[in-house]
Design an enzyme around this catalytic site. Structure first.
Site, PDB file in Angstrom:
ATOM      1  CG  HIS A   1      -1.805  -1.018   1.485  1.00  0.00           C
ATOM      2  ND1 HIS A   1      -1.553  -2.108   2.270  1.00  0.00           N
ATOM      3  CD2 HIS A   1      -3.069  -1.164   1.032  1.00  0.00           C
ATOM      4  CE1 HIS A   1      -2.608  -2.903   2.290  1.00  0.00           C
ATOM      5  NE2 HIS A   1      -3.540  -2.353   1.539  1.00  0.00           N
TER       6      HIS A   1
ATOM      7  CG  ASP B   1       1.426  -1.111   3.648  1.00  0.00           C
ATOM      8  OD1 ASP B   1       0.581  -0.826   4.507  1.00  0.00           O
ATOM      9  OD2 ASP B   1       1.262  -2.009   2.797  1.00  0.00           O
TER      10      ASP B   1
ATOM     11  CD  GLU C   1      -8.257  -7.857  -1.899  1.00  0.00           C
ATOM     12  OE1 GLU C   1      -7.272  -7.216  -2.306  1.00  0.00           O
ATOM     13  OE2 GLU C   1      -8.257  -8.514  -0.852  1.00  0.00           O
TER      14      GLU C   1
ATOM     15  CD  GLU D   1      -7.854 -11.976   0.949  1.00  0.00           C
ATOM     16  OE1 GLU D   1      -7.324 -10.875   0.696  1.00  0.00           O
ATOM     17  OE2 GLU D   1      -8.136 -12.339   2.102  1.00  0.00           O
TER      18      GLU D   1
ATOM     19  CG  HIS E   1     -11.620 -11.315   0.931  1.00  0.00           C
ATOM     20  ND1 HIS E   1     -11.083 -10.168   0.424  1.00  0.00           N
ATOM     21  CD2 HIS E   1     -11.031 -11.502   2.130  1.00  0.00           C
ATOM     22  CE1 HIS E   1     -10.193  -9.690   1.286  1.00  0.00           C
ATOM     23  NE2 HIS E   1     -10.145 -10.480   2.313  1.00  0.00           N
TER      24      HIS E   1
ATOM     25  CG  ASP F   1      -4.895 -10.678  -2.574  1.00  0.00           C
ATOM     26  OD1 ASP F   1      -3.925 -10.494  -3.334  1.00  0.00           O
ATOM     27  OD2 ASP F   1      -5.398  -9.766  -1.891  1.00  0.00           O
TER      28      ASP F   1
ATOM     29  CG  ASP G   1     -10.035 -11.095   5.804  1.00  0.00           C
ATOM     30  OD1 ASP G   1      -9.846 -12.192   5.249  1.00  0.00           O
ATOM     31  OD2 ASP G   1      -9.558 -10.024   5.397  1.00  0.00           O
TER      32      ASP G   1
ATOM     33  CG  ASP H   1      -6.319 -12.038   5.765  1.00  0.00           C
ATOM     34  OD1 ASP H   1      -6.913 -12.446   4.748  1.00  0.00           O
ATOM     35  OD2 ASP H   1      -6.333 -10.841   6.128  1.00  0.00           O
TER      36      ASP H   1
ATOM     37  CG  ASP I   1      -3.817 -10.060   1.402  1.00  0.00           C
ATOM     38  OD1 ASP I   1      -3.164  -9.718   2.399  1.00  0.00           O
ATOM     39  OD2 ASP I   1      -4.860  -9.490   1.056  1.00  0.00           O
TER      40      ASP I   1
HETATM   41  C1  GCO Z   1      -7.977  -7.960   3.509  1.00  0.00           C
HETATM   42  C2  GCO Z   1      -7.615  -7.412   2.192  1.00  0.00           C
HETATM   43  C3  GCO Z   1      -6.479  -6.536   2.115  1.00  0.00           C
HETATM   44  C4  GCO Z   1      -6.230  -6.119   0.698  1.00  0.00           C
HETATM   45  C5  GCO Z   1      -5.273  -5.026   0.634  1.00  0.00           C
HETATM   46  C6  GCO Z   1      -5.085  -4.540  -0.773  1.00  0.00           C
HETATM   47  O1  GCO Z   1      -7.611  -9.093   3.776  1.00  0.00           O
HETATM   48  O2  GCO Z   1      -8.666  -7.275   4.218  1.00  0.00           O
HETATM   49  O3  GCO Z   1      -7.194  -8.516   1.465  1.00  0.00           O
HETATM   50  O4  GCO Z   1      -5.375  -7.193   2.634  1.00  0.00           O
HETATM   51  O5  GCO Z   1      -5.782  -7.178  -0.097  1.00  0.00           O
HETATM   52  O6  GCO Z   1      -5.667  -4.035   1.469  1.00  0.00           O
HETATM   53  O7  GCO Z   1      -5.691  -3.337  -0.958  1.00  0.00           O
HETATM   54 MN    MN Z   2      -6.445  -9.287  -0.112  1.00  0.00          MN
HETATM   55 MN    MN Z   3      -8.379 -11.028   3.617  1.00  0.00          MN
END
Ligand code: GCO
Ligand code: MN
Ligand code: MN
Length: 411
Positions: free
Chosen positions: A78, A81, A210, A248, A251, A276, A286, A288, A318
């Protein structure tokens, strides 16, 4: 009972058990794949609404150095970041961009993707497409600026995650107007891209939307990849050909979708630009997690579809290393094992495509059982054939655990 290892001895346990686990790919092998490591994943400190950070902050130099050492070819970020929000849109940002380029070059890493943060800063409390025109003007400048930074870093993709494009409570905004304003921002980014690409003699970026169905807002106006496909073809975009998707994996599970089917719809529309990769649980938040730690069989199926359709875009890691993992563990365990599970699953996907059982079963299903056209006759003619659906599911399990290579388990 094992003796209590002193803190100074604990890294040695991780090192030894990683060696004992074996099966790692070399940096050279990993570099063959178009994989990117996000700055925000490497530098994630473990914080959340209910969670204090558990790891020390680290900067882009360190993230990029680790990616280079591990053989992760690309890096993504980002804007905020790596550049303080106060420095963005000022000359100071270019000093940081020059330092990033030096770090990339030194470590043999490429910047593949840039993304504009439009969710964290208080200015985006009512989203980047807020009612106040000054917020939208500022957002457009940030989006254009991210395009500029992307070209300067040599990126090929820009990602947009409109996580604040929504609400906690309804009634204050007209969603159709919000979507027009959101399109204005993307149009500004695409216009700037065409101009900068022409000036620099570079290809234009691929702009990727996304989706995430909820979080941080309770309700999101573009909650799924399918909603975004409809938005891309709504007529609101000046350059719909420049805009596609960055789905993603998790998601799509979050709303209860089958990621493989989402990917299929994006492929048909020729809008699968970027992907992602991570893991987690259906209908939950989420989390992740790293790819393959929850749903390896589902992931195998996703990769078979991608391989068989020749997807060549990036795989962006991601994920968020769990907050129980140390800064040391992030580079010793989280990143290398995520990449290695991806490569392993990618290779198993190749074996699925070549497997004679899979080939014969799917060919037999596609040939159909015949039948005269009479409904009962068609049902009868296909009855035995349809058992192959379940046989295929079992065969995929065998391929996943290596039974097709003669691996046996007990007796
Ligand atoms: C999440 C999103 C973020 C986006 C990122 C790209 O998991 O909430 O994936 O990680 O990928 O902000 O803009
Ligand atoms: Mn993402
Ligand atoms: Mn995510």
């Amino acid at each position: 009972m094992a003796a209590t290892p002193k803190p100074a001895e604990q890294r040695a346990i991780t090192d030894r058990l990683m060696d004992l686990s074996g099966g790692s790919y070399t940096p050279e092998q990993r570099r063959k794949y178009y994989i990117s490591g996000p700055q925000w994943a490497g530098a994630y400190e473990g914080q959340a609404l209910f969670h204090a950070p558990t790891r020390e902050p680290i900067g882009f130099e360190e993230v990029i150095r680790h990616l280079g050492e591990l053989g992760i070819r690309c890096w993504s970020t980002h804007d905020s970041d790596v550049i303080d929000t106060d420095d963005l849109l000022t000359d100071r940002q270019w000093e940081t961009v020059a330092r990033i380029n030096a770090a990339l070059e030194k470590n043999g890493v490429q910047c593949s993707m840039v993304t504009c943060e439009t969710f964290f800063h208080p200015v985006f409390a009512a989203s980047a497409a807020a009612e106040a025109p000054e917020v939208r003007d500022y957002a457009a400048r940030r989006l254009e600026n991210t395009v500029d930074i992307g070209h300067e870093l040599g990126a090929s993709f820009a990602v947009y995650w409109p996580g604040t494009l929504g609400y906690m409570v309804q009634g204050a905004i007209d969603e159709t107007q919000t979507l027009r304003w959101f399109a204005d921002g993307l149009n500004a980014a695409c216009r700037r891209d065409l101009q900068v690409a022409a000036e620099k003699g570079r290809p234009a970026l691929k702009h990727c939307l996304e989706a995430k169905p909820f979080e941080p807002q309770a309700q999101i106006i573009l909650p799924t990849s399918d909603a975004m496909l409809a938005f891309i073809s709504s007529g609101l975009l000046e350059h719909p050909e420049m805009v596609g998707l960055n789905p993603e994996y998790l998601h799509e599970l979050m709303w209860g979708g089958a990621t493989r089917a989402v990917i299929a719809r994006a492929l048909l529309c020729k809008k699968l630009f970027h992907f992602d990769i991570n893991d987690g649980y259906p209908l939950k938040h989420d989390v992740d997690l790293g790819i393959g730690v929850v749903n390896p069989l589902d992931w195998l199926n996703v990769l078979v579809l991608l391989r068989s359709h020749g997807y060549e875009g990036p795989f962006n890691l991601d994920f968020k290393p769990p907050r129980t993992t140390s800064n040391y563990g992030v580079w010793k365990v989280s990143f290398p094992t995520a990449v290695d599970r991806f490569i392993t699953l990618w290779n198993i996907a190749g074996e699925v495509m070549e497997d004679p059982v899979m080939q014969e079963a799917t060919a037999a299903l596609a040939a159909g059982g015949g039948g005269s056209g009479n409904v009962d006759d068609i049902v009868r003619a296909n009855r035995e054939l349809l058992t192959l659906h379940e046989l295929v599911a079992h065969r995929l399990f065998q391929l996943l655990v290596g039974q097709h290579r003669g691996r046996v388990f007990g007796s």
